[in-house]
Design an enzyme around this catalytic site. Structure first.
Site, PDB file in Angstrom:
ATOM      1  N   CYS A   1       0.838  -1.204   0.000  1.00  0.00           N
ATOM      2  CA  CYS A   1       0.000   0.000   0.000  1.00  0.00           C
ATOM      3  C   CYS A   1       0.875   1.257   0.000  1.00  0.00           C
ATOM      4  O   CYS A   1       1.732   1.412   0.873  1.00  0.00           O
ATOM      5  CB  CYS A   1      -0.888  -0.006   1.240  1.00  0.00           C
TER       6      CYS A   1
ATOM      7  N   ASP B   1      21.485   0.307 -16.270  1.00  0.00           N
ATOM      8  CA  ASP B   1      21.278  -0.915 -15.480  1.00  0.00           C
ATOM      9  C   ASP B   1      20.297  -1.822 -16.231  1.00  0.00           C
ATOM     10  O   ASP B   1      19.147  -1.451 -16.461  1.00  0.00           O
ATOM     11  CB  ASP B   1      20.700  -0.497 -14.119  1.00  0.00           C
TER      12      ASP B   1
ATOM     13  N   CYS C   1      -6.338  -1.884   0.572  1.00  0.00           N
ATOM     14  CA  CYS C   1      -5.383  -2.201   1.619  1.00  0.00           C
ATOM     15  C   CYS C   1      -6.159  -2.707   2.826  1.00  0.00           C
ATOM     16  O   CYS C   1      -7.039  -2.002   3.335  1.00  0.00           O
ATOM     17  CB  CYS C   1      -4.557  -0.972   1.999  1.00  0.00           C
TER      18      CYS C   1
ATOM     19  N   CYS D   1       0.242   3.199   3.521  1.00  0.00           N
ATOM     20  CA  CYS D   1       0.737   2.748   4.835  1.00  0.00           C
ATOM     21  C   CYS D   1       1.775   1.642   4.762  1.00  0.00           C
ATOM     22  O   CYS D   1       2.349   1.266   5.776  1.00  0.00           O
ATOM     23  CB  CYS D   1      -0.447   2.302   5.696  1.00  0.00           C
TER      24      CYS D   1
ATOM     25  N   CYS E   1      -5.160  -0.100   6.121  1.00  0.00           N
ATOM     26  CA  CYS E   1      -5.552   1.308   6.338  1.00  0.00           C
ATOM     27  C   CYS E   1      -6.828   1.695   5.597  1.00  0.00           C
ATOM     28  O   CYS E   1      -7.329   2.804   5.737  1.00  0.00           O
ATOM     29  CB  CYS E   1      -4.417   2.255   5.939  1.00  0.00           C
TER      30      CYS E   1
END
Length: 412
Positions: free
Chosen positions: A201, A338, A217, A204, A220
Site C-alpha cells: 500500500c 542498469d 489495503c 501505509c 488502512c
C-alpha cells in the site's frame, strides 16, 4: 487565443528566436530535431519562458511510465475538434523540449504536453494546466529514476491543491495515491496488466488485497475509487453509462486504455466521446512505433518496449508463433545503464517464436533468455537477424536507443 494578445516580452521573443536558430543549426548538422538544445538556449535567455508561452493556452499534461507519447497524440487529435493544438508530439518531454514545442504554437488554443514523470510537478507549476492525465507508474531506468513509491509521493505533493482536472487511472494504486491529493479527479478504469510495483500500500505499506479487478489495503482502508469512465472490451463507457466503440489503427489493449483516458480528457473540454474516438482513428503510428516497414524484402513491425511493464504489453500484441521475433536492447544514457530489469520480464511468453537477439547488450539478454529456457540466436546486426529469420512478417521489439538505431537502419 495567443495570437490576439501577445504575452511575450522582448526578452522572451529574443529567447524564442535564438532557440529556433540553434535548433535549425542542430538539424542542419544532422544532430536530430534540435528541440532540446533549442529549448535549453531559450530557457537560459529567459528562465520564465515556459510559463509565458503557456499562459494563453489551455494546457493538458500527460505523464506515465508507459504510453504517454501515444496518449499525448490521441488527446491532441481529439482536441483538434475544438481548436488548434500545439504539442511535443515527438516525445521531447523535459522542460527544454516542452519549451521548444510551445514556442512553435502562437495561434494554438490547446497545449497538449507529454511530461517525463520526474518533471511533472515542476512543469505543472510553470504551465498552470487545466487538465493532467496520469496513466501508470512502474519501475523504469533503475540506475537513475526514483523508486516508484517516491515518484508517486512527488506527484502527490506537487499536485496537492492543483486547480487542474486530474484524469487518473483508478486501477493503478500508485496513480490513485498520487492523484488523491487533488480536489478534482476524474477516475478512469483503464486496467493494469503489470502489478509488480503495487503489491504494498502506498499509503501505509500494508499488503494490497487484489480480488478480481478490485484492490484495497486491508490495513488502512486505502482502496480503488469508483471510476466514472471505463474501458470495457472494445468500448469506452462514459459517466452516463453509454458505450462508445473504439476504432484504432494502433494495436493492443494498452492503446484502447490510452484511448479511454484520452476520451475522458477530451470531455473535460467539451469534445463528446464519439467525436474524440473518431478522430483518434487518424493516428497510425507514433514516432515510428507500430510502423510496418519494408527491409531486405521483408515486412518488419517496429515495437518499442522500454521497461518490464512495456514488454509485457508488447508481448500481448505480437502475432502468434511461429512469427519470428527480433529483440534489441541497449543500455545507453537515455535507456538507463542498469539492465537488471530484464530479469523482471517474463520471456517464457515468447515460447514457440524463433528469437534473434541484437543490440549493445545482446549478451545480457541472451543470458536472460537462456534461463527462461528459450531457444534463440545472437546476431551481430539487424541485417544478419533478418537474413536468418524464417519467412513471414517479423516482429522487432527494442528499447529506447535500440529503437532509434533500428529506425535509422531501415530508413524510417
Amino acid at each position: 487565443m495567443a495570437g490576439n494578445s501577445d504575452p511575450l516580452t522582448p526578452r522572451a521573443k529574443l529567447a524564442v528566436t535564438a532557440g529556433k536558430a540553434v535548433a535549425a543549426a542542430s538539424r542542419a548538422a544532422g544532430r536530430g530535431s534540435g528541440s532540446v538544445i533549442g529549448g535549453r538556449v531559450a530557457l537560459k535567455l529567459d528562465p520564465d519562458l515556459l510559463a509565458r508561452l503557456a499562459q494563453n493556452l489551455d494546457v493538458i499534461l500527460v505523464s506515465a511510465t508507459n504510453g504517454k507519447t501515444t496518449t499525448t497524440r490521441l488527446i491532441a487529435e481529439a482536441l483538434r475538434a475544438a481548436g488548434p493544438v500545439v504539442s511535443n508530439a515527438l516525445g521531447a518531454n523535459m522542460p527544454a523540449g516542452i519549451t521548444s514545442a510551445l514556442s512553435g504554437g502562437s495561434d494554438a488554443k490547446f497545449g497538449v504536453i507529454e511530461v517525463d514523470e520526474k518533471y511533472l510537478a515542476g512543469v505543472a507549476r510553470d504551465t498552470d494546466p487545466k487538465c493532467i492525465a496520469l496513466l501508470n507508474l512502474s519501475r523504469d531506468q533503475l540506475d537513475r529514476a526514483a523508486e516508484t513509491r517516491m515518484l508517486a509521493e512527488n506527484w502527490r505533493e506537487g499536485l496537492a491543491g492543483s486547480k487542474a482536472v486530474v484524469v487518473a487511472n483508478a486501477d493503478d494504486p500508485l496513480v490513485v495515491w498520487a492523484a488523491s491529493s487533488s480536489p478534482n479527479v476524474v477516475w478512469v478504469a483503464a486496467g493494469q496488466m503489470w502489478k509488480d510495483d503495487a503489491w504494498s500500500c502506498p499509503s501505509c505499506g500494508g499488503v494490497m488485497q487484489r480480488p478480481g479487478d478490485d484492490w484495497y489495503c486491508g490495513e488502512c482502508g486505502f482502496r480503488r475509487p469508483t471510476p466514472s469512465w471505463a474501458l470495457s472490451g472494445d468500448h469506452v463507457l462514459d459517466p452516463h453509462g453509454s458505450a462508445w466503440p473504439i476504432h484504432l489503427q494502433l494495436p493492443g489493449r494498452a492503446n484502447k486504455a490510452n484511448a479511454a483516458s484520452s476520451a475522458a480528457v477530451a470531455a473535460v473540454f467539451g469534445v463528446p466521446p464519439q467525436v474524440a474516438l473518431e478522430r483518434m482513428y487518424q493516428v497510425q503510428a507514433v514516432a515510428g512505433r507500430y510502423d510496418v516497414v519494408q527491409f531486405q524484402g521483408r515486412d518488419l513491425r517496429l515495437l518499442l518496449a522500454k521497461n518490464p511493464a512495456g514488454w509485457l504489453e508488447t508481448f500481448s500484441l505480437i502475432d502468434p508463433p511461429p512469427t519470428p521475433v527480433i529483440l534489441s536492447v541497449n543500455a545507453r544514457g537515455a535507456d538507463g545503464t542498469d539492465t537488471s530489469w530484464l530479469w523482471d520480464v517474463d520471456y517464457t511468453r515468447l515460447t514457440g517464436h524463433p528469437i534473434f537477439v541484437i543490440g549493445d547488450r545482446k549478451l545480457d539478454l541472451a543470458v536472460r533468455l537462456e534461463v527462461a529456457n528459450q531457444s534463440f540466436q545472437v546476431c551481430e546486426s539487424l541485417d544478419q537477424a533478418v537474413q536468418q529469420a524464417p519467412p513471414g512478417r517479423i516482429e522487432v521489439i527494442a528499447n529506447y536507443t535500440a529503437f532509434q538505431d533500428l529506425r535509422r537502419r531501415v530508413g524510417n
